[in-house]
Design a protein around this motif. Structure first.
Motif, PDB file in Angstrom:
ATOM      1  N   VAL A  25       0.934  -1.369   0.115  1.00  0.00           N
ATOM      2  CA  VAL A  25      -0.063  -0.136   0.122  1.00  0.00           C
ATOM      3  C   VAL A  25       0.987   1.038   0.074  1.00  0.00           C
ATOM      4  CG1 VAL A  25      -1.894   1.273   1.282  1.00  0.00           C
ATOM      5  CG2 VAL A  25      -1.880  -1.262   1.241  1.00  0.00           C
TER       6      VAL A  25
ATOM      7  N   VAL B  58      -1.733  -1.135  -3.964  1.00  0.00           N
ATOM      8  CA  VAL B  58      -2.902  -0.202  -3.721  1.00  0.00           C
ATOM      9  C   VAL B  58      -2.189   1.149  -3.700  1.00  0.00           C
ATOM     10  CG1 VAL B  58      -4.568   0.565  -2.219  1.00  0.00           C
ATOM     11  CG2 VAL B  58      -4.090  -1.956  -2.558  1.00  0.00           C
TER      12      VAL B  58
ATOM     13  N   ILE C 271      -4.735  -1.361  -7.508  1.00  0.00           N
ATOM     14  CA  ILE C 271      -6.098  -0.596  -7.082  1.00  0.00           C
ATOM     15  C   ILE C 271      -5.793   0.719  -6.854  1.00  0.00           C
ATOM     16  CG2 ILE C 271      -7.994  -0.450  -5.217  1.00  0.00           C
ATOM     17  CD1 ILE C 271      -5.869  -3.462  -5.739  1.00  0.00           C
TER      18      ILE C 271
ATOM     19  N   SER D 127      -7.712   2.406   2.547  1.00  0.00           N
ATOM     20  CA  SER D 127      -6.970   1.783   1.602  1.00  0.00           C
ATOM     21  C   SER D 127      -5.810   0.712   2.198  1.00  0.00           C
ATOM     22  CB  SER D 127      -5.871   2.990   1.093  1.00  0.00           C
ATOM     23  OG  SER D 127      -6.457   3.883   0.458  1.00  0.00           O
TER      24      SER D 127
ATOM     25  N   TYR E 216      -8.973  -8.654  -7.223  1.00  0.00           N
ATOM     26  CA  TYR E 216      -8.872  -7.342  -6.643  1.00  0.00           C
ATOM     27  C   TYR E 216     -10.285  -6.284  -6.573  1.00  0.00           C
ATOM     28  CZ  TYR E 216      -4.113  -8.746  -7.176  1.00  0.00           C
ATOM     29  OH  TYR E 216      -2.926  -9.718  -7.224  1.00  0.00           O
TER      30      TYR E 216
ATOM     31  N   ALA F 229     -11.276  -4.686  -3.186  1.00  0.00           N
ATOM     32  CA  ALA F 229     -11.503  -3.173  -3.173  1.00  0.00           C
ATOM     33  C   ALA F 229     -12.887  -3.254  -2.471  1.00  0.00           C
ATOM     34  CB  ALA F 229     -11.378  -2.541  -4.518  1.00  0.00           C
TER      35      ALA F 229
END
Length: 276
Positions: free
Chosen positions: A66, A95, A122, A208, A221, A225
């Motif tokens: 992330v 992400v 994402i 997130s 994914y 999400a």
């Protein structure tokens, strides 16, 4: 189809709890503690390593990465890039949370650099951030969406999400009063949550992080999400009901409590998913 999506979200929650995915967060110092705790609450394992000397090595052993540019600085930019490239090399989901994109030339240039040099799986942002990345006129209120951008209708938001998802070949999630998630073909609107979530710093960052946890436990994914955003929305509703007369501090803690107690029954009974 909405019921099928909710079923997949429930199954993915079980996978997170069973697999305990390691999620590498290169995030900001304002919300880093909340992001770590929200991941622990959902059943994942967080690690926050932002030094260039180890960031790629940490990504290599992680199940998801992330990247969050909330408190952007020259030191961590290099770590974001090398970690993102390592994740791409190993097919680890990335992400990207473009906090405040559109607010400054520096932030804008780094957002562009990340999107050019890293394959994002994402992208999660508010309406102002996503509009800016889409090349549309937007205004920001620091790291928050502006009131004018938040007034964008659902139809406009759906079109923006779909077009950007196709342009970047990734999942795009726009969070706001109504959340929109699209992979360019399939699009859903999520209507869980409460306005109180916007009064606590870091709820977007935590969303997130949660997406990272869910995507680290599975290969879908799009569902990952949706799962992260639904979980945060439901947690906000649950916490608000318990803390409404107490205050924001209790509401903030209650979000983590609600995430730690999240289960399939709660999701099935409370999730508000509309397929477009």
């Amino acid at each position: 189809m909405s019921k099928e999506i909710v079923k997949k979200v429930c199954e993915l929650l079980d996978d997170v709890r069973n697999k305990k995915p390691l999620v590498h967060n290169i995030t900001n110092y304002v919300t880093v503690n909340d992001c770590a705790n929200i991941l622990l609450a959902i059943g994942a394992s967080p690690i926050m390593a932002d030094d260039i000397k180890e960031s790629a090595d940490i990504t290599k052993i992680s199940n998801a990465l992330v990247i969050n540019i909330g408190t952007l600085n020259e030191r961590t930019i290099k770590s974001m890039i090398v970690s993102g490239k390592k994740a791409n090399e190993l097919n680890i989901p990335v992400v990207f949370d473009p906090v405040g994109a559109g607010a400054s030339e520096f932030r804008n240039s780094i957002t562009k650099k990340i999107l050019e040099e890293i394959k994002i799986n994402i992208l999660r942002g508010n309406m102002s951030e996503v509009k800016f990345i889409s090349g549309l006129k937007s205004t920001t209120k620091g790291v928050d969406a502006s009131e004018s951008d938040m007034k964008s209708g659902n139809e406009e938001g759906i079109n923006i999400a779909k077009n950007l998802a196709n342009k970047l070949n990734c999942i795009v999630a726009i969070t706001g009063i109504t959340d929109i998630v699209s992979d360019g073909e399939c699009t859903v609107m999520l209507e869980n949550g409460t306005k109180m979530l916007s009064n606590v710093t870091g709820t977007g960052c935590m969303s997130s992080a949660l997406i990272g946890g869910f995507c680290g436990a599975g290969n879908d994914y799009f569902i990952g999400a949706i799962a992260g955003i639904i979980s945060m929305g439901i947690a906000g509703e649950v916490s608000f009901e318990k803390s409404e007369k107490i205050g924001l501090g209790s509401f903030r803690v209650g979000i983590i409590d609600a995430i730690s107690n999240m289960n399939s029954d709660i999701i099935v009974n409370m999730a508000k998913v509309q397929e477009i």
